[in-house]
Write an enzyme that holds these catalytic residues in place. Structure first.
Site, PDB file in Angstrom:
ATOM      1  CG  ASP A   8       9.124  -6.888   7.965  1.00 14.44           C
ATOM      2  OD1 ASP A   8       9.901  -5.930   7.839  1.00 14.44           O
ATOM      3  OD2 ASP A   8       8.102  -7.023   7.273  1.00 14.44           O
ATOM      4  CG  ASP A  37       4.397  -7.040   8.959  1.00 12.92           C
ATOM      5  OD1 ASP A  37       3.322  -6.445   9.190  1.00 12.92           O
ATOM      6  OD2 ASP A  37       4.618  -7.636   7.890  1.00 12.92           O
ATOM      7  CG  ASN A  65       1.195  -6.657   5.767  1.00 15.20           C
ATOM      8  OD1 ASN A  65       2.335  -6.179   5.878  1.00 15.20           O
ATOM      9  ND2 ASN A  65       0.990  -7.908   5.421  1.00 15.20           N
ATOM     10  CG  HIS A  66       1.606  -9.915   9.064  1.00 21.90           C
ATOM     11  ND1 HIS A  66       0.799 -11.020   8.891  1.00 21.90           N
ATOM     12  CD2 HIS A  66       2.504  -9.929   8.036  1.00 21.90           C
ATOM     13  CE1 HIS A  66       1.191 -11.688   7.818  1.00 21.90           C
ATOM     14  NE2 HIS A  66       2.216 -11.047   7.276  1.00 21.90           N
TER      15      HIS A  66
END
Length: 269
Positions: A8, A37, A65-66
């Site tokens: 990430d 991410d 998710n980001h």
């Protein structure tokens, strides 16, 4: 030619650049996979997105998710959070082009024995079924009215998969498995609160990678990020965590698939 997988990044482009320089990464011949991410909470999301976009076919990116949060903020489906650092992308002159590229990235990539996803693959699906489910979401994100999906994407319900699910509920639970999963029950129910190490499992839950897998995946190697508290440690050689908390002051980790060697650089001060 080498293939690398990076954890990430979350806008920590300086760390990414230092890490790739340490292995003499050549974008003309080498390949770089991301567990998702790419953006948020770090200082340079814009350079990170531009770098991966410009790698073209030499990059493989799955959505985290980001990344989905960035798309949702642009779509007006979510307000920016207090800790978000997405302004550099949203105000960039090439924002539309970058976000169009981002929303066309999948939730899962499978190549040879490797499966790449952000949070992992639940034990209730083998990798082929997971790919079919991921493709459902990818197809919806590629539609001209993709913003409507982003307005319905958030939520903790339903908390488990059922083949009978339809519409927004079906797509939402698929997204949650691929981008938010840490602890899961034997019947596939997700917990969305516990984010610490494996010893913090809620009652009746276990880390997703501790459940037995389908026979079809006996040789599959699962590459994932999302769970910084693990610091990459799963105790299982076929489940390789790559999120080592760079944006939180940890390190950024790179795995060379050709020989399994890992490289790290510390986060910038």
């Amino acid at each position: 030619m080498a293939t690398y997988v990076v954890g990430d990044i979350q806008g920590c482009f300086d760390a990414l650049r230092r890490l790739l320089d340490s292995v003499s990464f050549d974008p003309q011949v080498d390949h770089l996979w991301s567990v998702g991410d790419l953006v948020n909470r770090g200082p340079d999301n814009l350079s990170t997105l531009r770098f991966f976009r410009d790698l073209g076919s030499h990059a493989k990116v799955v959505l985290g998710n980001h990344d989905l949060h960035l798309l949702a903020v642009e779509a007006g489906a979510r307000e920016p959070g207090r800790k978000d650092t997405l302004t550099d992308v949203l105000q960039a002159p090439d924002a539309d082009e970058l976000l169009d590229w981002l929303r066309r990235q999948p939730l899962m990539h499978r190549e040879g024995p490797y499966v790449l996803s952000h949070a992992g693959i639940p034990h209730i699906w083998d990798s082929q079924e997971a790919l079919v489910r991921a493709d459902e979401v990818a197809a919806r994100l590629c539609q001209p009215d993709y913003r409507e999906f982003l307005h319905h994407m958030y939520g903790n319900e339903p908390d488990r998969w059922s083949p009978q699910l339809k519409g927004w509920d079906r797509l939402r639970v698929i997204v949650n498995y691929f981008t938010r999963m840490r602890f899961i029950s034997s019947n596939g129910a997700l917990d969305f609160d516990a984010k610490e190490g494996t010893d913090s499992a809620p009652t009746g839950m276990r880390p997703w990678f501790e459940f037995p897998r389908a026979e079809a995946d006996r040789y599959t190697v699962f590459l994932f990020g999302h769970w910084a508290a693990l610091y990459g440690k799963t105790g299982k050689p076929r489940f390789i965590g790559l999120d080592t908390g760079c944006v939180w002051g940890g390190a950024l980790t790179l795995l060379r698939l050709d020989d399994g060697h890992k490289f790290q650089v510390p986060a910038a001060p």
